[in-house]
Enzyme design. Sequence first.
Site, mmCIF file in Angstrom:
data_model
loop_
_atom_site.group_PDB
_atom_site.id
_atom_site.type_symbol
_atom_site.label_atom_id
_atom_site.label_comp_id
_atom_site.label_asym_id
_atom_site.label_seq_id
_atom_site.Cartn_x
_atom_site.Cartn_y
_atom_site.Cartn_z
ATOM 1 N N CYS A 189 0.864 -1.183 0.000
ATOM 2 C CA CYS A 189 0.000 0.000 0.000
ATOM 3 C C CYS A 189 0.897 1.227 0.000
ATOM 4 O O CYS A 189 1.622 1.464 0.977
ATOM 5 C CB CYS A 189 -0.918 -0.008 1.214
ATOM 6 N N CYS B 134 -5.313 5.880 -3.282
ATOM 7 C CA CYS B 134 -4.620 4.586 -3.344
ATOM 8 C C CYS B 134 -3.237 4.852 -3.921
ATOM 9 O O CYS B 134 -3.109 5.269 -5.071
ATOM 10 C CB CYS B 134 -5.386 3.600 -4.218
#
Length: 274
Positions: free
Chosen positions: A80, A211
């Site tokens: 991530c 994101c």
Amino acid sequence: MGGIEFLKGHGTQNDFVLLPDASARLELTPARVAALCDRQRGLGADGVLRVVRSAALGADSAAEWFMDYRNADGSIAEMCGNGVRVFARYLVDAGLATGPDFVVGTRAGDRPVRVHPDRSVTVHMGPARITGTSVAVVGDRELSGVAVDVGNPHLVSALDDDVASLDLRDAPRYDRDFFPEGVNLEFVNVLDTEALRMRVYERGVGETRACGTGTVAAVAATLHLAGTDTGKSTVDIPGGRVTVTVERGASTLTGPAVFVARGELDDTWWNSVA
């Protein structure tokens, strides 16, 4: 007050619960992760970042510290980009990493990072590999896209109309044969040669405010569509702005890392959601 230490932070409003657990003593079950991330019965987050020594977790990493990342539904994820910025800032703030440059271990491989004086963070994200083309279906609309691997899978669809008009309340559909482990879906407007606007529907989470790996995938895909594999772009997402560079075999992501709270989880609550 007794309990389990936590911090709450975000990177461009992609938010996380961070759990310091150097010796890997916490039993971090999918049910506990899902409860932590639930915005009614828990703290609320897009994911959980466990701070653990690589050796304690038995991770195949040369880095001292490993980012054990979990999606909001409790599933394990490889990487991530927003989370690793928050993770890196925590290591510096807590005195667990010295100097601006160090390495964070992830399931997608070790990631060199630099924590800047303003506490923004640059992450070396590794290669962004174009892996083919596929289609995302939003409502009754089919959107062609470029598949990109940034250590986790993405499908990037460039739109002529404003991405703000897309209805992402329901999960878009995709080719499960092409993406057997699921996929993060990015929807992009190209604003100019070095600026994009993006929305994202993350696997295991839903639509999020940002994101990190998705912004890298978006830049790599739009460069590919323009006939090149090298470039730099800002990416505006609902949670803010990041800067991405893509080169052959390498990419970087630079953006903010913010902490908003810290405290302790109640032991009774923790045990009740096992």
